[in-house]
Design a protein around this motif. Structure first.
Motif, PDB file in Angstrom:
ATOM      1  N   LEU A 154     107.145  75.755  37.565  1.00  0.00           N
ATOM      2  CA  LEU A 154     107.046  76.500  36.308  1.00  0.00           C
ATOM      3  C   LEU A 154     106.784  75.567  35.127  1.00  0.00           C
ATOM      4  CD1 LEU A 154     109.927  79.116  36.712  1.00  0.00           C
ATOM      5  CD2 LEU A 154     107.463  79.572  36.725  1.00  0.00           C
ATOM      6  N   ALA A 155     107.457  74.436  35.115  1.00  0.00           N
ATOM      7  CA  ALA A 155     107.253  73.471  34.030  1.00  0.00           C
ATOM      8  C   ALA A 155     105.813  72.961  34.026  1.00  0.00           C
ATOM      9  CB  ALA A 155     108.229  72.314  34.167  1.00  0.00           C
ATOM     10  N   VAL A 156     105.297  72.647  35.200  1.00  0.00           N
ATOM     11  CA  VAL A 156     103.931  72.115  35.298  1.00  0.00           C
ATOM     12  C   VAL A 156     102.903  73.188  34.954  1.00  0.00           C
ATOM     13  CG1 VAL A 156     102.190  71.206  36.885  1.00  0.00           C
ATOM     14  CG2 VAL A 156     104.538  70.330  36.967  1.00  0.00           C
ATOM     15  N   LEU A 157     103.049  74.381  35.535  1.00  0.00           N
ATOM     16  CA  LEU A 157     102.062  75.441  35.310  1.00  0.00           C
ATOM     17  C   LEU A 157     102.036  75.885  33.851  1.00  0.00           C
ATOM     18  CD1 LEU A 157     102.369  77.719  38.481  1.00  0.00           C
ATOM     19  CD2 LEU A 157     100.601  76.040  37.940  1.00  0.00           C
ATOM     20  N   SER A 158     103.194  76.025  33.238  1.00  0.00           N
ATOM     21  CA  SER A 158     103.233  76.442  31.829  1.00  0.00           C
ATOM     22  C   SER A 158     102.614  75.372  30.939  1.00  0.00           C
ATOM     23  CB  SER A 158     104.671  76.737  31.391  1.00  0.00           C
ATOM     24  OG  SER A 158     105.514  75.619  31.610  1.00  0.00           O
ATOM     25  N   THR A 159     102.834  74.101  31.271  1.00  0.00           N
ATOM     26  CA  THR A 159     102.231  73.011  30.501  1.00  0.00           C
ATOM     27  C   THR A 159     100.717  73.009  30.655  1.00  0.00           C
ATOM     28  OG1 THR A 159     104.233  71.665  30.756  1.00  0.00           O
ATOM     29  CG2 THR A 159     102.194  70.520  30.150  1.00  0.00           C
ATOM     30  N   VAL A 160     100.242  73.181  31.883  1.00  0.00           N
ATOM     31  CA  VAL A 160      98.797  73.240  32.125  1.00  0.00           C
ATOM     32  C   VAL A 160      98.173  74.409  31.374  1.00  0.00           C
ATOM     33  CG1 VAL A 160      97.039  73.673  33.890  1.00  0.00           C
ATOM     34  CG2 VAL A 160      98.904  72.056  34.349  1.00  0.00           C
ATOM     35  N   TRP A 161      98.845  75.536  31.368  1.00  0.00           N
ATOM     36  CA  TRP A 161      98.338  76.718  30.665  1.00  0.00           C
ATOM     37  C   TRP A 161      98.266  76.450  29.160  1.00  0.00           C
ATOM     38  CZ3 TRP A 161     100.176  82.264  32.363  1.00  0.00           C
ATOM     39  CH2 TRP A 161      99.294  83.221  31.834  1.00  0.00           C
ATOM     40  N   LEU A 162      99.287  75.796  28.617  1.00  0.00           N
ATOM     41  CA  LEU A 162      99.281  75.471  27.193  1.00  0.00           C
ATOM     42  C   LEU A 162      98.158  74.492  26.858  1.00  0.00           C
ATOM     43  CD1 LEU A 162     103.134  75.203  26.675  1.00  0.00           C
ATOM     44  CD2 LEU A 162     101.618  76.797  25.477  1.00  0.00           C
ATOM     45  N   ILE A 163      97.909  73.542  27.756  1.00  0.00           N
ATOM     46  CA  ILE A 163      96.788  72.618  27.551  1.00  0.00           C
ATOM     47  C   ILE A 163      95.472  73.385  27.566  1.00  0.00           C
ATOM     48  CG2 ILE A 163      95.514  70.699  28.589  1.00  0.00           C
ATOM     49  CD1 ILE A 163      98.227  69.645  29.604  1.00  0.00           C
ATOM     50  N   TRP A 164      95.345  74.314  28.490  1.00  0.00           N
ATOM     51  CA  TRP A 164      94.128  75.123  28.592  1.00  0.00           C
ATOM     52  C   TRP A 164      93.908  75.947  27.320  1.00  0.00           C
ATOM     53  CZ3 TRP A 164      93.448  80.580  29.070  1.00  0.00           C
ATOM     54  CH2 TRP A 164      92.135  80.962  29.381  1.00  0.00           C
ATOM     55  N   LEU A 165      94.987  76.457  26.742  1.00  0.00           N
ATOM     56  CA  LEU A 165      94.866  77.222  25.493  1.00  0.00           C
ATOM     57  C   LEU A 165      94.454  76.321  24.330  1.00  0.00           C
ATOM     58  CD1 LEU A 165      97.990  79.580  25.677  1.00  0.00           C
ATOM     59  CD2 LEU A 165      95.581  80.259  25.836  1.00  0.00           C
ATOM     60  N   ALA A 166      94.841  75.030  24.416  1.00  0.00           N
ATOM     61  CA  ALA A 166      94.446  74.027  23.398  1.00  0.00           C
ATOM     62  C   ALA A 166      94.748  74.480  21.976  1.00  0.00           C
ATOM     63  CB  ALA A 166      92.967  73.688  23.543  1.00  0.00           C
ATOM     64  N   GLY A 167      95.930  75.014  21.770  1.00  0.00           N
ATOM     65  CA  GLY A 167      96.342  75.425  20.439  1.00  0.00           C
ATOM     66  C   GLY A 167      96.007  76.849  20.075  1.00  0.00           C
ATOM     67  N   ALA A 168      95.204  77.533  20.885  1.00  0.00           N
ATOM     68  CA  ALA A 168      94.924  78.947  20.625  1.00  0.00           C
ATOM     69  C   ALA A 168      96.209  79.757  20.846  1.00  0.00           C
ATOM     70  CB  ALA A 168      93.824  79.448  21.548  1.00  0.00           C
ATOM     71  N   VAL A 169      96.369  80.807  20.078  1.00  0.00           N
ATOM     72  CA  VAL A 169      97.596  81.594  20.140  1.00  0.00           C
ATOM     73  C   VAL A 169      97.257  83.040  20.468  1.00  0.00           C
ATOM     74  CG1 VAL A 169      99.664  82.326  18.894  1.00  0.00           C
ATOM     75  CG2 VAL A 169      98.659  80.080  18.422  1.00  0.00           C
ATOM     76  N   PRO A 170      97.388  83.442  21.728  1.00  0.00           N
ATOM     77  CA  PRO A 170      97.166  84.853  22.069  1.00  0.00           C
ATOM     78  C   PRO A 170      98.324  85.716  21.588  1.00  0.00           C
ATOM     79  CG  PRO A 170      97.875  83.612  24.010  1.00  0.00           C
ATOM     80  CD  PRO A 170      97.693  82.613  22.902  1.00  0.00           C
ATOM     81  N   THR A 171      98.022  86.740  20.808  1.00  0.00           N
ATOM     82  CA  THR A 171      99.065  87.605  20.266  1.00  0.00           C
ATOM     83  C   THR A 171      98.762  89.061  20.564  1.00  0.00           C
ATOM     84  OG1 THR A 171      97.938  87.706  18.116  1.00  0.00           O
ATOM     85  CG2 THR A 171      99.625  86.005  18.400  1.00  0.00           C
ATOM     86  N   TRP A 172      99.830  89.830  20.663  1.00  0.00           N
ATOM     87  CA  TRP A 172      99.742  91.280  20.838  1.00  0.00           C
ATOM     88  C   TRP A 172     100.790  91.888  19.917  1.00  0.00           C
ATOM     89  CZ3 TRP A 172     100.334  87.691  24.714  1.00  0.00           C
ATOM     90  CH2 TRP A 172      99.203  87.449  25.492  1.00  0.00           C
ATOM     91  N   GLY A 173     100.366  92.208  18.697  1.00  0.00           N
ATOM     92  CA  GLY A 173     101.328  92.677  17.709  1.00  0.00           C
ATOM     93  C   GLY A 173     102.321  91.566  17.408  1.00  0.00           C
ATOM     94  N   PRO A 174     103.628  91.835  17.521  1.00  0.00           N
ATOM     95  CA  PRO A 174     104.628  90.799  17.254  1.00  0.00           C
ATOM     96  C   PRO A 174     104.834  89.846  18.420  1.00  0.00           C
ATOM     97  CG  PRO A 174     105.721  92.836  17.856  1.00  0.00           C
ATOM     98  CD  PRO A 174     104.240  93.142  17.804  1.00  0.00           C
ATOM     99  N   LEU A 175     104.152  90.067  19.551  1.00  0.00           N
ATOM    100  CA  LEU A 175     104.352  89.252  20.739  1.00  0.00           C
ATOM    101  C   LEU A 175     103.383  88.076  20.734  1.00  0.00           C
ATOM    102  CD1 LEU A 175     104.733  92.105  23.395  1.00  0.00           C
ATOM    103  CD2 LEU A 175     106.419  91.187  21.786  1.00  0.00           C
TER     104      LEU A 175
END
Length: 347
Positions: A219-240
């Motif tokens: 989980l630590a590795v996958l979430s970090t890889v996903w955050l790197i892939w987003l490269a600072g982009a912030v997906p939002t859905w209303g307040p989420l």
């Protein structure tokens, strides 16, 4: 939720507090000055820093919940609130006043100081934690301190299920930066509850974490890889906020992994680590004052002039220097104020 017996000092939890404060100092200081913000290496630096250290406050909140529950056999409401007033609220008020007075000095020297406006800004800063970027945590945790004795009223047979449900709420990603909102409590208070639950039967909790260690690493590795892939982009859905959901998974996984790793250091006397832990709250209050913007800008200018390709590691060295300098200042202030230092710097 009361543990049955008084428990001994846990050195590894003390060391974990040092880990938490170093993470918090780095997230605030390993960042390029605004004068360098347009550079590609500054963007990379800030991205690395964000992915590595954003949400490090979660570690402190976990420790707070853990220690509240762990020390609850000797809990008395009056003593509990008094200790928080002395070591948390009093230094917060003094530090907020210090920051605002420093900002007001040009107006004082220029003869345009408005006492009414100053008092209004002071009141607002105290309520919102807006004097410095990290101060939001104090009015936040003050409310947590106020209501946390209610956790001791939850029947023991229910607390596991209640904590499990609460632990799912931060996946909504409702953190609102450094602004106090209901979403902030939905995001962070469950972490306090997890820490409190961990302390109830710490041996069983630790065994459970060890059993699930491979999953936590994944989980630590996958979430970090996903955050790197987003490269600072912030997906939002209303307040989420999807990024905050990933940071919760990442930091909570790291928190539990680190907890087990620090257990292996229980019998070791790590004097420097212990010092950072002892002065963690003082470092929390002081590190951005010690950083001092003009000195930081000068450092970056010198690196840019003589080794521009080394900007990212040189910035890291500066951030670590701030951590050690703040520790030294905290120790000096404690010696200066003696037994009253708890009211001034929280140590």
């Amino acid at each position: 939720m009361h543990p049955a017996n008084k428990r001994p000092f846990l050195a590894h939890i003390h060391y974990f507090r040092a880990f938490a404060i170093i993470n918090i100092v780095l997230v605030h200081t390993w960042v390029a000055p605004s004068e360098f913000s347009d550079r590609a290496d500054a963007h990379l630096l800030n991205l690395i820093r964000e992915i590595a250290f954003h949400d490090a406050t979660l570690y402190f909140i976990f420790i707070s919940g853990f220690m509240f529950s762990y020390l609850s056999p000797k809990f008395t409401l009056a003593r509990y609130y008094h200790s928080k007033l002395v070591t948390v609220i009093s230094p917060y008020i003094l530090m907020t006043m210090l920051v605002l007075v420093a900002r007001a000095m040009p107006d004082v020297l220029g003869g345009s100081f408005d006492l009414g406006a100053f008092l209004a800004s002071l009141w607002h800063a105290l309520l919102t934690g807006s004097a410095q970027v990290q101060f939001w945590y104090i009015p936040f945790i003050a409310v947590v301190f106020l209501v946390s004795p209610l956790l001791l009223r939850i029947p023991r047979r229910w607390i596991g299920a209640v904590t499990l449900v609460a632990a799912l709420l931060p996946l909504l990603g409702t953190r609102t930066g450094s602004t106090l909102t209901l979403g902030q409590y939905i995001y962070f208070f469950p972490v306090y509850m997890i820490g409190a639950y961990a302390a109830m039967d710490y041996a069983s909790f630790s065994a459970l974490i060890r059993r699930w260690m491979p999953l936590l690493v994944v989980l630590a590795v996958l979430s970090t890889v996903w955050l790197i892939w987003l490269a600072g982009a912030v997906p939002t859905w209303g307040p989420l906020n999807g990024s905050e959901s990933l940071f919760y998974v990442q930091k909570m996984s790291i928190c539990l992994i680190a907890l087990i790793l620090f257990q292996s250091l229980e019998a070791h006397d790590l004097k420097l680590v212990s010092l950072f832990a002892t002065y963690s709250f003082s470092i929390y209050f002081l590190h951005l004052l010690v950083e001092f913007g003009p000195v930081k800008l000068f450092w970056f200018e010198q690196v840019d002039a003589f080794a521009p390709q080394a900007m990212i590691p040189a910035a890291f060295v500066f951030a670590l220097g701030v951590a050690f300098a703040t520790l030294a200042v905290s120790m000096l202030l404690k010696r200066l104020f003696g037994r009253y230092s708890r009211y001034v710097i929280g140590a």
